[in-house]
Design a protein around this motif. Structure first.
Motif, PDB file in Angstrom:
ATOM      1  N   ASN A 151       0.824  -1.217   0.000  1.00  0.00           N
ATOM      2  CA  ASN A 151       0.000   0.000   0.000  1.00  0.00           C
ATOM      3  C   ASN A 151       0.851   1.257   0.000  1.00  0.00           C
ATOM      4  N   ALA A 194       2.256   1.622  -3.546  1.00  0.00           N
ATOM      5  CA  ALA A 194       1.186   2.017  -4.469  1.00  0.00           C
ATOM      6  C   ALA A 194       0.863   3.493  -4.322  1.00  0.00           C
ATOM      7  N   ILE A 247      -1.163   5.430  -7.040  1.00  0.00           N
ATOM      8  CA  ILE A 247      -2.412   4.675  -7.021  1.00  0.00           C
ATOM      9  C   ILE A 247      -2.996   4.809  -5.621  1.00  0.00           C
ATOM     10  N   TYR A 293      -5.171   1.463  -2.978  1.00  0.00           N
ATOM     11  CA  TYR A 293      -4.794   0.235  -3.698  1.00  0.00           C
ATOM     12  C   TYR A 293      -5.379  -1.006  -3.049  1.00  0.00           C
ATOM     13  N   LYS A 353      -8.121  -4.584  -8.946  1.00  0.00           N
ATOM     14  CA  LYS A 353      -6.841  -4.694  -9.657  1.00  0.00           C
ATOM     15  C   LYS A 353      -7.039  -4.971 -11.152  1.00  0.00           C
ATOM     16  N   GLN A 365       0.791  -0.466 -14.135  1.00  0.00           N
ATOM     17  CA  GLN A 365       0.553   0.015 -12.776  1.00  0.00           C
ATOM     18  C   GLN A 365       0.781  -1.100 -11.756  1.00  0.00           C
ATOM     19  N   ASN A 366       0.176  -2.264 -11.996  1.00  0.00           N
ATOM     20  CA  ASN A 366       0.348  -3.370 -11.071  1.00  0.00           C
ATOM     21  C   ASN A 366       1.798  -3.837 -11.026  1.00  0.00           C
ATOM     22  N   VAL A 388       4.120  -1.587  -8.921  1.00  0.00           N
ATOM     23  CA  VAL A 388       3.986  -1.804  -7.475  1.00  0.00           C
ATOM     24  C   VAL A 388       4.814  -3.026  -7.075  1.00  0.00           C
TER      25      VAL A 388
END
Length: 64
Positions: free
Chosen positions: A21, A24, A29, A32, A37, A44-45, A48
């Protein structure tokens, strides 16, 4: 669909979620933990997860 991901050290789950978190939020983001997701891009994923791994490796190397 079967999930093959399992937590090897259950005590670490809370710390990993906190780190996830935090990363993110730094990546931009918000919220998160509760985000869908599937609506986020792979980039983006991946950013992280990649940043989490980078920080864990750095932490390990400092401990050597």
């Amino acid at each position: 669909m079967a999930s093959y991901n399992r937590t090897l050290v259950p005590e670490a789950k809370k710390g990993l979620n906190t780190l996830k978190n935090e990363v993110a939020t730094e990546v931009g983001i918000q919220n998160y933990e509760n985000a869908d997701k599937g609506n986020l891009t792979s980039r983006q994923n991946g950013s992280v997860g990649g940043e989490m791994v980078r920080r864990m490796v750095e932490s390990y190397e400092r401990g050597l």
